[in-house]
Design a protein around this motif. Structure first.
Motif, PDB file in Angstrom:
ATOM      1  N   SER A  14       0.857  -1.195   0.000  1.00 47.86           N
ATOM      2  CA  SER A  14       0.000   0.000   0.000  1.00 47.86           C
ATOM      3  C   SER A  14       0.887   1.237   0.000  1.00 47.86           C
ATOM      4  CB  SER A  14      -0.918   0.007   1.227  1.00 47.86           C
ATOM      5  OG  SER A  14      -1.762  -1.119   1.242  1.00 47.86           O
ATOM      6  N   PRO A  15       1.406   1.616  -1.170  1.00 49.68           N
ATOM      7  CA  PRO A  15       2.313   2.765  -1.220  1.00 49.68           C
ATOM      8  C   PRO A  15       1.566   4.084  -1.080  1.00 49.68           C
ATOM      9  CG  PRO A  15       1.887   1.976  -3.438  1.00 49.68           C
ATOM     10  CD  PRO A  15       1.178   1.033  -2.502  1.00 49.68           C
ATOM     11  N   PHE A  16       2.281   5.099  -0.629  1.00 50.24           N
ATOM     12  CA  PHE A  16       1.763   6.462  -0.649  1.00 50.24           C
ATOM     13  C   PHE A  16       2.513   7.191  -1.752  1.00 50.24           C
ATOM     14  CE2 PHE A  16       1.156  10.751   1.466  1.00 50.24           C
ATOM     15  CZ  PHE A  16      -0.204  10.789   1.248  1.00 50.24           C
ATOM     16  N   LYS A  67      -9.629  14.206  -2.321  1.00 51.13           N
ATOM     17  CA  LYS A  67      -9.184  14.284  -0.925  1.00 51.13           C
ATOM     18  C   LYS A  67      -9.516  13.008  -0.158  1.00 51.13           C
ATOM     19  CE  LYS A  67      -9.254  19.319  -0.571  1.00 51.13           C
ATOM     20  NZ  LYS A  67      -9.826  20.513   0.102  1.00 51.13           N
ATOM     21  N   PHE A  68     -10.648  12.388  -0.488  1.00 50.85           N
ATOM     22  CA  PHE A  68     -11.000  11.112   0.128  1.00 50.85           C
ATOM     23  C   PHE A  68     -10.000  10.036  -0.293  1.00 50.85           C
ATOM     24  CE2 PHE A  68     -13.015   6.962   0.017  1.00 50.85           C
ATOM     25  CZ  PHE A  68     -13.624   6.874   1.260  1.00 50.85           C
ATOM     26  N   LEU A  69      -9.621  10.017  -1.577  1.00 44.08           N
ATOM     27  CA  LEU A  69      -8.660   9.036  -2.059  1.00 44.08           C
ATOM     28  C   LEU A  69      -7.283   9.249  -1.422  1.00 44.08           C
ATOM     29  CD1 LEU A  69      -9.657   9.039  -5.841  1.00 44.08           C
ATOM     30  CD2 LEU A  69     -10.302   7.374  -4.079  1.00 44.08           C
ATOM     31  N   TYR A  70      -6.932  10.510  -1.222  1.00 45.92           N
ATOM     32  CA  TYR A  70      -5.684  10.833  -0.509  1.00 45.92           C
ATOM     33  C   TYR A  70      -5.722  10.263   0.899  1.00 45.92           C
ATOM     34  CZ  TYR A  70      -2.888  13.909   2.553  1.00 45.92           C
ATOM     35  OH  TYR A  70      -2.067  14.405   3.529  1.00 45.92           O
ATOM     36  N   ILE A  94       1.681  22.152  -0.180  1.00 44.33           N
ATOM     37  CA  ILE A  94       2.308  20.881  -0.545  1.00 44.33           C
ATOM     38  C   ILE A  94       1.275  19.756  -0.547  1.00 44.33           C
ATOM     39  CG2 ILE A  94       3.926  19.119   0.264  1.00 44.33           C
ATOM     40  CD1 ILE A  94       5.745  21.421   1.175  1.00 44.33           C
ATOM     41  N   GLN A  95       0.415  19.738   0.476  1.00 48.76           N
ATOM     42  CA  GLN A  95      -0.637  18.725   0.527  1.00 48.76           C
ATOM     43  C   GLN A  95      -1.561  18.835  -0.684  1.00 48.76           C
ATOM     44  OE1 GLN A  95      -3.916  19.085   3.398  1.00 48.76           O
ATOM     45  NE2 GLN A  95      -3.342  17.065   4.178  1.00 48.76           N
ATOM     46  N   ASP A  96      -1.965  20.051  -1.023  1.00 49.65           N
ATOM     47  CA  ASP A  96      -2.833  20.262  -2.188  1.00 49.65           C
ATOM     48  C   ASP A  96      -2.153  19.816  -3.476  1.00 49.65           C
ATOM     49  OD1 ASP A  96      -4.811  21.296  -0.564  1.00 49.65           O
ATOM     50  OD2 ASP A  96      -4.314  23.393  -0.968  1.00 49.65           O
ATOM     51  N   ARG A  97      -0.853  20.057  -3.571  1.00 50.37           N
ATOM     52  CA  ARG A  97      -0.111  19.633  -4.768  1.00 50.37           C
ATOM     53  C   ARG A  97      -0.078  18.115  -4.880  1.00 50.37           C
ATOM     54  NH1 ARG A  97       5.092  18.195  -5.026  1.00 50.37           N
ATOM     55  NH2 ARG A  97       5.644  19.275  -3.088  1.00 50.37           N
ATOM     56  N   LEU A  98       0.143  17.430  -3.752  1.00 47.21           N
ATOM     57  CA  LEU A  98       0.166  15.974  -3.777  1.00 47.21           C
ATOM     58  C   LEU A  98      -1.203  15.417  -4.203  1.00 47.21           C
ATOM     59  CD1 LEU A  98       2.134  15.131  -0.496  1.00 47.21           C
ATOM     60  CD2 LEU A  98       2.989  15.145  -2.841  1.00 47.21           C
ATOM     61  N   ILE A  99      -2.268  16.013  -3.666  1.00 47.58           N
ATOM     62  CA  ILE A  99      -3.615  15.557  -4.017  1.00 47.58           C
ATOM     63  C   ILE A  99      -3.890  15.770  -5.499  1.00 47.58           C
ATOM     64  CG2 ILE A  99      -6.088  15.997  -3.651  1.00 47.58           C
ATOM     65  CD1 ILE A  99      -5.350  16.675  -0.713  1.00 47.58           C
ATOM     66  N   ALA A 100      -3.468  16.932  -6.014  1.00 43.52           N
ATOM     67  CA  ALA A 100      -3.688  17.238  -7.429  1.00 43.52           C
ATOM     68  C   ALA A 100      -2.882  16.327  -8.333  1.00 43.52           C
ATOM     69  CB  ALA A 100      -3.348  18.706  -7.705  1.00 43.52           C
ATOM     70  N   ASN A 101      -1.646  16.021  -7.939  1.00 37.02           N
ATOM     71  CA  ASN A 101      -0.741  15.247  -8.804  1.00 37.02           C
ATOM     72  C   ASN A 101      -1.014  13.741  -8.762  1.00 37.02           C
ATOM     73  OD1 ASN A 101       0.534  17.586  -9.542  1.00 37.02           O
ATOM     74  ND2 ASN A 101       2.301  17.304  -8.218  1.00 37.02           N
ATOM     75  N   PHE A 102      -1.489  13.233  -7.623  1.00 36.66           N
ATOM     76  CA  PHE A 102      -1.574  11.784  -7.459  1.00 36.66           C
ATOM     77  C   PHE A 102      -2.993  11.245  -7.287  1.00 36.66           C
ATOM     78  CE2 PHE A 102       2.734  12.887  -6.080  1.00 36.66           C
ATOM     79  CZ  PHE A 102       3.493  11.940  -6.745  1.00 36.66           C
ATOM     80  N   PHE A 103      -3.963  12.111  -6.959  1.00 32.15           N
ATOM     81  CA  PHE A 103      -5.282  11.589  -6.610  1.00 32.15           C
ATOM     82  C   PHE A 103      -6.425  12.241  -7.389  1.00 32.15           C
ATOM     83  CE2 PHE A 103      -2.501  11.116  -2.923  1.00 32.15           C
ATOM     84  CZ  PHE A 103      -2.558   9.747  -2.750  1.00 32.15           C
TER      85      PHE A 103
END
Length: 258
Positions: free
Chosen positions: A47-49, A159-162, A248-257
């Motif tokens: 289960s990678p992040f 955000k739920f998927l994150y 940074i959190q918003d960027r991760l959500i946008a890029n990966f989820f």
């Protein structure tokens, strides 16, 4: 063998492990090579992040005898005396860091704020390593180097998927506590360590060293030893995150989820 002889042996062996093995066997990734290896371990986990994750963090309580000094500081929110022990691990349940110095009444976020690892992570961020994270639960503050869940997100949204990915990726640290307490019964809630807080912390360190050695040598299958259910804290950190951490959190959500 007499009780006094057993006690002397426990103290001597515990002290020897702490002085000669702890720093070598329980080691947080400090160099660029070590951090890259830690990233790759998380990236290849079941289960990678997101890329950049190097450790999952949480705290667990270790029951102790009521100390004579500052007794009230050791009463945790479950109502018994304890140390609140912070640990960081990777997906294989290898322990990367232990902080067993704080009384049970101290919350996870307070221990983290005083942690040497936090200073290391902050310093790395300040010199330009912006793709390096730990992952924790909602009891921790969102920081540029520590990703935490978002509350009350509609199912199916990015955000739920994150949240879902983060919670699955940090599950190893909860499993670690079960494995440790199933193996070293003196750390379980059903037992109480009859030592002062300082020596109890050394016992926790020694058990962590022996855990990592057993893990490296393949002496046990960790999945078969997760026998003690874990009681999660219900505290949710209410501190407002910094704009940098939120970005940074918003960027991760946008890029990966998304």
């Amino acid at each position: 063998m007499s009780q006094s002889s057993v006690s002397r042996s426990i103290h001597r062996v515990t002290a020897a492990i702490n002085s000669s093995m702890f720093c070598a066997k329980v080691r947080f990734p400090m160099t660029q090579v070590e951090r890259q290896a830690a990233k790759e371990i998380f990236a290849s986990a079941t289960s990678p992040f997101v890329g950049g994750t190097i450790g999952a963090i949480d705290c667990t309580h270790v029951s102790i005898l009521a100390p004579k000094r500052h007794e009230e500081a050791y009463v945790n929110h479950h109502g018994y005396h304890s140390l609140n022990v912070q640990m960081i691990c990777d997906p294989t349940l290898k322990i990367l860091n232990v902080n067993a110095k704080f009384p049970g009444a101290r919350h996870d976020s307070y221990i983290w704020s005083s942690s040497a690892v936090r200073m290391v992570m902050q310093r790395n961020f300040e010199i330009g390593n912006h793709n390096l994270f730990l992952i924790g639960d909602s009891g921790y503050p969102l920081e540029p180097w520590l990703m935490t869940p978002l509350t009350n997100q509609p199912e199916g949204t990015p955000k739920f998927l994150y949240n879902e990915a983060l919670c699955k990726a940090r599950n190893p640290v909860e499993r670690l506590f079960g494995v440790l307490k199933a193996t070293w019964r003196c750390l379980s809630q059903q037992r109480t360590l009859l030592y002062d807080p300082g020596f109890t912390g050394q016992v926790v360190n020694a058990c962590s060293v022996l855990h990592n050695i057993r893990l490296r040598e393949g002496i046990y299958q960790t999945e078969n030893e997760f026998t003690e259910p874990r009681t999660n804290d219900i505290f949710v950190n209410q501190d407002a995150p910094s704009s940098t951490a939120k970005r940074i959190q918003d960027r991760l959500i946008a890029n990966f989820f998304t």
